[in-house]
Design a protein around this motif. Structure first.
Motif, short mmCIF file in Angstrom:
data_model
loop_
_atom_site.label_atom_id
_atom_site.label_comp_id
_atom_site.label_asym_id
_atom_site.label_seq_id
_atom_site.Cartn_x
_atom_site.Cartn_y
_atom_site.Cartn_z
N ASP A 4 -2.09 0.26 8.97
CA ASP A 4 -3.15 -0.53 8.34
C ASP A 4 -4.52 0.05 8.65
OD1 ASP A 4 -1.35 -2.24 7.25
OD2 ASP A 4 -1.52 -3.74 8.86
N LEU A 5 -5.21 0.51 7.64
CA LEU A 5 -6.52 1.11 7.88
C LEU A 5 -7.58 0.02 8.02
CD1 LEU A 5 -6.33 4.13 5.43
CD2 LEU A 5 -6.24 4.17 7.92
N SER A 6 -8.50 0.27 8.96
CA SER A 6 -9.54 -0.72 9.20
C SER A 6 -10.92 -0.19 8.83
CB SER A 6 -9.54 -1.15 10.66
OG SER A 6 -9.66 -0.02 11.50
N GLU A 14 -9.75 5.18 10.14
CA GLU A 14 -9.40 4.51 11.40
C GLU A 14 -8.46 3.35 11.14
OE1 GLU A 14 -13.83 5.09 13.47
OE2 GLU A 14 -12.99 3.07 13.22
N SER A 15 -7.48 3.22 12.05
CA SER A 15 -6.69 1.99 12.09
C SER A 15 -6.99 1.35 13.43
CB SER A 15 -5.20 2.30 11.94
OG SER A 15 -4.76 3.02 13.07
N GLU A 68 -8.28 -1.14 3.04
CA GLU A 68 -6.85 -1.33 2.76
C GLU A 68 -6.46 -0.80 1.38
OE1 GLU A 68 -9.10 -3.63 3.42
OE2 GLU A 68 -8.92 -5.42 2.16
#
Lengths: 127, 442, 485
Positions: free
Chosen positions: A38-40, A61-62, A89
Motif C-alpha cells: 500500500d503506497l502512502s 513510499e509505503s 493508492e
C-alpha cells in the motif's frame, strides 16, 4: 502475477515509459507497486526540472518501505500527475493507467537501451 | 556471584549450560580469539552497596556550590511543579523503549501527540516531530532541512545574535555535512535586516536562521524578513524559546517555515546542561524533510482512536544513508516532562510565568543601572534576560556575586554581561543582590 | 492494561488551572511591550486542574509496557533492568540545580563525575579517553565519524571520504556517515553471517576513511576475523569504528580497544542500565584510542596537577562542538551509579550472563523456529520465522501474539538479511524462570500457528488497542489535536 503492457518501454529499476511524440510518459510498473504494498506517498519532481537518464527524480513510499525512482530518459519535466499527491493508492489500483510524470525527451534514441514487455517480464521472473 | 541485578543461582547457570551443551560460561566465548579475552583486573572501584553509593555521591555533591541563579543564555531556572517528577518516574513511561509496538505503547504515543499539538500551537507551525536532543542540535537539523528542501542552493545564513553554543554546533555539522555558512551581524543588538537582504540577494541561500530572542535577551522584530527570504526561494527559520512564545509574536506570524529551539525553559531542571529537549517544527510543505519520529492519529481494526509512529519512510531504519537525518531517538521522557508542564500551566499559567519574569527582569535591570556599575548596552525590548555594559571588569562582578551565592553577570561579549530573572526571583532577592553590589562599590 | 480514550485537550475547561505561582506584582508588565512584538491570541493549551493532569497521565501510563511491566526481549536494544538507585542519584538537588555555565570551581563534583565515568568507561572498553557529550547512540556515531574525518583532515589526507559499512549494520550507520559527508561503501556478509574479508580487501584504498563495525554483529555473532580486518584497514590508512549498540555481551570479557578499534560509542541506555524513557534521553559517549584524543569534541574536562578540574571550550584540534552544553548529565549520573554498584567484581559477569540467556533461549526454541545460522551466539540471535511456514503465519503475527501473553515483542524484520527475522535479546537481569516462561509461550505460539493460525493473524486480542491502520495514518497525516475532526 504482475501484469505488463505491450508497446511500452521498461527500465531495470521498474519504471515504464510510454512515448507520445517527443514526450515520454513515465510511471512505475505493476510489479513495483506489488513489491511496495500500500503506497502512502509519491515524491514527484517539479515541472521544468531537467533530468539526466538514470537520475533520481522522486520516490514512492509505503508504511515500511521507500523506493527511489530513476528517470529512464533525459529531458525536461513538462507535467506531473497531481492526482497522486492526494491519492497515492491510484498506483496500487492501476499502475499503468496512472502515470507519474511527463518528460520532453532530449534524445529519443535513449529508449533503445530499455526493455520491451517480454524482456521485462523475464527480468522480473528472476527477481 | 550473587548480586541484586543478577538473578542466577549456581544451579540455574549449570542447568542452562547443560541445555546449551557447553561446560562453562567461558565456553560461550569460544568464537572469540583467545588473545582478545580480557583477563586483567578492571580499573574500577570495589562493588558498593546502595548506601555506600549514596554516601559517595553525597561527598561528590559537596564539591558543588549551589548558586542562586540569575543567569540565562540558553538554560533557564523556571519553577518545576511537583507533579512532574511523579508522572515521569512512572515506570511504564520511564522503562519503555521507543513505541515500535503501538498496541502496548499508547501511553507514549498519546503524550507525544499531545506534545506535538502543544509545540505547534506555541510556534504557529503545522507539524513538529517527537522532539530532538537539544536546541543546538535542532538548529543543526534545521540547517540540513533547509538544504534538503531547496534546490541548487549552497549556503545557510546564521544571525550572529544566536546563542554561541547554537552557532558552534551548527558550524560543526556544516563543516562535515558540506554546507557553507554565512553570518548576519547584529546592529544595535538586533539582527541586521539590511545585511540579511544583501546576503540573500546573492541567490544562493537555502535558509536563514535568526533568534526570536537573541543572546542579548532582545526580542527581535522580523518585519520584512520572511518576504525577503521567500523571494529568493529560501526558508525563513527562527530559533525560539518556547516559554516566551506564550506571549511574544509567534514565528508562524512572522512567516517562518521552520522553527527550532530548546524546550528546557518549560520547567526542566538546569541539571548542568542536560537532559533537555530540542524541538523542530515546520509548515506542512516541509513535513517530508522533517527528521526524527512523528506520531499520527489513526484507528485500530475495531475503530478505536489510536496513535502510531508515522511517515517512517523518511527515517534511517528504512532509508539508511538517504534518510533525512541519522537521528533515531528523541528525548521522549523530556517531551513528556514539558507536556505535563504545559498541561499544568495552560495559557494563563505560561502567561503568568512570563509576566513575573518580565516584571522581575525589568526591576533588576533598573536597579542595577542605579548602582552605577553598569550602563545600558542597548535600548530594545526584552523579556526575562537582558544585557548590560559593565563599567568594572565583568569577572569582578561575577566573582563578587558568587561570594553571596549568586550566579549572574556572565560575560556575553567583552564588557557585556547577562542577567536573567524568572518567576522564582522575588523583590527581596533582587534588593539583597543590588544592596550588596552597592556596598561593594563603596 | 485498560483502554482510555482521552487527550488532555478533551479535559480542558476554560477557567481551570493546574498551577500555583507567586502572586507578587511588579511595576513593569507585559503590556509595556510594543504591540507588534506580542502574541495576538493566547495559545490553545489545555486548562485543567492538577488532579486532572495526574489522573490523565496515570491513565496513559497504564497503556504502556516497560521493563518493569514484564520481559522485554527486544533485540539490539538491551532492555535490562533500570535500577531505582540510579533515579535517586540523578534527582539529587546538588546536581539537578546546577546551571551549565557555572564556573568550574563551583562544579567540581559535577566534573569529577565526568572524569570518573570517562575513566571507568575507558577501563571497560580499552580506550584512552572519552567524551560524554553525545546525546544518543546515533549522535555518538556521528561524533565518532567527525573525529575520524578530523584526524584525516588534520594530516592533510583530504581524499578519504568513503566509509565501509557491512550489509548487516544498523540503519543508523549509513545515515550517520551521510550526515558526516561520507560516501557509503557496503561490504557483504558471508553465508555464516560474518563480514566477508575477501569482499573487503578490494575496497581498501586511499579513499577509505574507515570501517564501521558492530561486534558482535546484528545477528549476535562475533566477528572472529576482527584482528585481520583491523590490520587490513589500518594498513590502508583507515580507522576502525565500533558501534557499541551490541557492547553488552563483551562487558567483563572483551574490550573493543584490544580488538584494534580506534573509535567507539556506547549506548549508556543499553549496556549501562539507564532507562530508555520511551525513546530517550539516552547518552552515547565516544571513546578513542590515544592517537585520536586531540580530536575529541569541546567542551572537554581537563585536570591540572593540583587535581582541579576545568572545562575547555575552545580547542583548535577538536572536531568541534556537537552539543549545546556537555551532554545528558542526568543520564551520565545514572550510568555511573550503575558502574559503582557493579564494581570491578560484578562487571565481569554482565556479558557472560547475557550470553548465557541468549544461547539458552536459542537452544530451547530451535526445533520450532528456523535458526538460519547454527553457532554459539552472543547477547542476541536471529530466527528466520517459524520452522513450519506453511501456515502463512508471519513474524509480525508471532510478535503481536506475544503481546497477548504479556511479553513485549522481540525486534522484527531486522536485520534485513532474512525475510522473517525475529531478533531476541534477553539481557543478564532476567531469571531462568522468566526465560522458561517465554520459551513455553513461544513454543505454544508455534503450536497455535498450526492448530489455529487465525488467532495469530488477528492478534493481538487483549491489548488496549489492536492492529492499527498505519497506511491511512501515513496517507493523511493527522499530527496534532486541532487537525482532528
Amino acid at each position: 502475477m504482475a501484469k505488463t503492457v505491450e508497446g511500452l518501454y521498461y527500465s531495470e529499476s521498474h519504471e515504464w515509459v510510454k512515448v507520445e511524440g517527443d514526450v515520454a510518459i513515465i510511471g512505475i510498473t505493476d510489479f513495483a507497486q506489488h513489491a511496495m504494498g500500500d503506497l502512502s506517498y509519491v515524491d514527484m519532481p517539479e515541472v521544468d526540472d531537467e533530468l539526466e537518464a538514470g537520475e533520481e527524480f522522486g520516490a514512492v513510499e509505503s508504511v515500511k518501505a521507500a523506493s527511489d525512482l530513476f528517470c529512464p530518459v533525459s529531458g525536461t519535466v513538462v507535467e506531473i500527475n497531481e492526482a497522486l499527491e492526494d491519492a497515492p493508492e491510484l498506483l496500487n489500483e492501476d499502475a499503468f493507467a496512472n502515470w507519474i510524470m511527463k518528460v520532453k525527451m532530449n534524445d529519443p534514441s535513449e529508449l533503445e537501451g530499455l526493455m520491451d514487455a517480454a524482456a521485462y517480464e523475464a527480468m522480473c521472473a528472476n527477481e | 556471584m550473587a548480586f541484586a541485578y543478577f538473578p542466577h543461582t549456581e544451579d540455574d547457570v549449570r542447568q542452562m549450560l547443560d541445555r546449551i551443551g557447553v561446560g562453562s560460561l567461558e565456553d560461550l566465548y569460544s568464537d572469540v580469539p583467545g588473545d582478545v579475552i580480557y583477563r586483567e583486573e578492571y580499573d574500577l572501584q570495589d562493588a558498593m552497596s546502595e548506601h555506600e553509593v549514596r554516601q559517595y555521591f553525597e561527598e561528590l555533591a559537596e564539591q558543588n556550590t549551589s548558586l542562586f541563579c540569575l543567569c540565562g543564555l540558553g538554560a533557564y531556572d523556571h519553577y518545576s511543579p511537583a507533579v512532574i517528577p511523579h508522572i515521569i518516574s512512572r515506570s511504564e513511561f520511564l522503562t519503555a523503549y521507543t513505541p515500535y509496538q503501538p498496541e502496548v505503547s499508547q501511553g507514549t504515543l498519546r503524550y507525544i501527540f499531545e506534545y506535538q499539538s502543544m509545540i505547534t500551537e506555541l510556534t504557529g507551525m503545522d507539524c513538529t516531530n517527537a522532539s530532538m536532543y537539544d536546541g543546538a542540535t535542532a538548529a543543526a537539523e534545521a540547517m540540513m532541512m533547509a538544504m534538503a528542501s531547496t534546490k541548487k542552493k549552497t549556503r545557510v545564513l546564521l544571525s550572529e545574535g544566536l546563542l554561541p553554543q547554537v552557532v558552534n554546533v551548527v558550524k560543526t555539522y556544516a563543516k562535515f555535512n558540506g554546507v557553507e555558512l554565512g553570518f548576519i551581524p547584529c546592529v544595535d543588538g538586533a539582527t541586521s535586516y539590511g545585511a540579511m537582504l544583501t546576503e540573500v540577494a546573492k541567490g544562493d541561500v537555502a535558509g536563514v536562521l535568526v533568534p526570536g530572542i537573541n543572546k542579548y535577551g532582545i526580542i527581535e522584530d522580523f518585519t520584512g524578513f520572511a518576504d525577503a527570504v521567500h523571494a529568493q526561494k529560501g526558508l525563513f527559520m527562527v530559533y525560539s524559546d518556547p516559554s516566551s512564545l506564550a506571549v511574544i509574536k509567534t514565528p508562524g506570524d512572522w512567516g517562518a517555515d521552520v522553527v527550532c529551539g530548546d524546550s528546557q525553559s518549560l520547567g526542566i531542571p538546569l541539571c548542568y546542561g542536560g537532559p533537555y529537549v530540542g524541538f523542530l517544527a515546520c509548515k506542512k510543505d516541509h513535513v517530508r524533510k522533517l527528521p526524527g519520529r512523528i506520531v499520527g492519529a489513526t484507528k485500530d481494526v475495531d475503530g478505536k482512536r489510536a496513535y502510531v509512529l508515522t511517515l517512517q519512510a523518511r527515517e534511517q531504519h528504512i532509508r539508511r544513508e538517504k534518510a533525512t537525518s541519522n537521528i533515531c531517538s528523541n528525548q521522549s521522557l523530556m517531551a513528556l516532562y514539558v507536556t505535563v508542564y504545559m498541561s499544568l500551566m495552560g495559557p494563563s499559567g505560561l502567561r503568568q510565568v512570563n509576566e513575573l519574569s518580565y516584571g522581575g527582569a525589568h526591576y533588576l535591570h533598573d536597579r542595577l543601572l542605579e548602582t552605577g556599575l553598569f550602563e545600558k548596552a542597548f535600548d530594545k525590548p526584552f523579556l526575562k534576560e537582558f544585557t548590560l555594559k559593565a563599567l568594572v571588569p565583568a569577572q569582578q562582578i561575577q566573582d563578587a556575586l558568587q561570594m553571596i551565592g549568586v550566579f549572574g553577570a556572565v560575560e556575553v561579549e567583552e564588557g557585556l554581561v547577562n542577567f536573567c530573572v524568572t518567576e522564582k526571583v522575588s523583590k527581596e532577592n533582587i534588593d539583597a543582590v543590588v544592596g550588596y553590589l552597592n556596598e561593594m562599590k563603596s | 492494561m485498560k483502554y482510555y480514550d482521552k487527550l488532555i485537550f478533551d479535559l480542558s475547561k476554560a477557567g481551570r488551572q493546574g498551577y500555583s505561582l507567586p502572586s507578587r506584582t511588579w511595576d513593569a508588565t507585559l503590556a509595556d511591550l510594543p504591540a507588534g512584538l506580542t502574541r495576538s491570541e493566547a495559545p490553545a493549551l489545555p486548562q485543567v486542574s492538577e488532579l486532572d493532569v495526574v489522573r490523565h497521565y496515570t491513565n496513559l501510563s497504564q497503556m504502556n509496557f516497560g521493563v518493569d511491566s514484564g520481559f522485554y526481549p527486544l533485540g539490539s536494544c538491551t532492555m535490562k533492568y533500570n535500577p531505582k538507585i540510579n533515579e535517586e542519584i540523578a534527582a539529587m538537588p546538588a546536581f539537578a540545580g546546577i546551571h551549565p555555565l557555572q564556573p568550574s570551581e563551583t562544579v567540581q563534583g559535577v566534573l569529577r563525575v565526568y572524569k570518573e565515568l570517562a575513566h571507568a568507561l575507558s577501563s571497560i572498553t580499552g580506550m584512552a579517553e572519552f567524551t560524554l557529550n553525545p546525546f544518543a547512540g546515533a549522535h555518538g556515531e556521528l561524533t565518532g565519524l567527525m573525529i575520524i574525518r578530523q584526524y584525516h583532515l588534520s594530516r592533510g589526507d583530504v581524499k578519504r571520504t568513503r566509509v565501509i559499512v557491512p550489509d548487516s549494520a544498523h540503519g543508523t550507520n549509513p545515515a550517520s556517515a551521510a550526515v558526516c559527508g561520507l560516501e557509503i561503501v557496503q561490504v557483504k556478509s558471508k553465508e555464516n553471517g560474518l563480514v566477508d574479508v575477501e569482499d573487503l580487501k578490494p575496497l581498501l584504498d586511499d579513499t577509505i576513511a574507515g570501517i564501521m563495525m558492530t561486534n558482535p554483529n546484528t545477528l549476535g555473532l562475533f566477528e572472529k576475523d576482527i584482528k585481520e580486518i583491523a590490520a587490513l584497514v589500518h594498513e590502508c590508512g583507515g580507522l576502525l569504528y565500533y558501534d557499541g549498540a551490541n557492547m553488552n555481551p563483551l562487558i567483563g570479557m572483551v574490550r573493543p580497544g584490544d580488538m584494534g578499534f580506534d573509535v567507539l560509542h556506547l549506548n549508556l541506555h543499553k549496556s549501562f542500565s539507564t532507562p530508555h524513557g520511551g525513546g530517550g534521553p539516552g547518552a552515547g559517549p565516544v571513546g578513542v584510542a590515544a592517537h585520536l584524543v586531540p580530536y575529541l569534541p569541546v567542551p572537554k574536562v581537563v585536570e591540572d596537577e593540583d587535581g582541579l578540574l576545568s572545562v575547555v571550550d575552545a580547542d583548535g584540534q577538536a572536531c568541534g562542538q556537537i552539543s549545546g552544553f556537555m551532554g545528558n548529565f542526568g543520564v551520565l549520573l545514572r550510568a555511573y551509579t550503575y558502574i559503582l554498584m557493579l564494581g570491578k567484581q560484578n562487571v565481569r559477569m554482565v556479558g557472560p550472563l547475557a550470553v548465557l540467556g541468549a544461547n539458552y533461549i536459542k537452544e530451547s526454541l530451535k526445533d520450532c523456529y528456523k535458526l538460519p545460522i547454527e553457532s554459539v551466539c552472543k547477547h542476541e540471535f536471529v530466527f528466520d520465522g517459524l520452522l513450519d511456514q506453511s501456515t502463512g503465519v508471519t513474524t509480525l503475527d508471532i510478535a503481536k501474539r506475544l503481546l497477548d501473553y504479556g511479553f513485549h515483542a522481540p525486534t522484527i524484520y531486522f536485520p534485513l538479511l532474512f525475510h522473517q527475522a525475529i531478533m531476541i535479546e534477553p539481557t543478564e537481569t532476567e531469571s531462568k524462570e522468566t526465560l522458561d516462561g517465554f520459551i513455553e509461550i513461544m513454543r505454544h505460539i508455534a503450536a497455535e500457528a498450526i492448530a489455529d493460525p487465525e488467532s495469530l493473524k488477528t492478534a493481538p486480542h487483549t491489548t488496549p488497542v489492536r492492529r492499527l491502520d498505519e497506511t491511512t495514518a501515513a496517507r493523511q497525516p493527522v499530527l496534532r489535536f486541532c487537525d482532528m475532526q
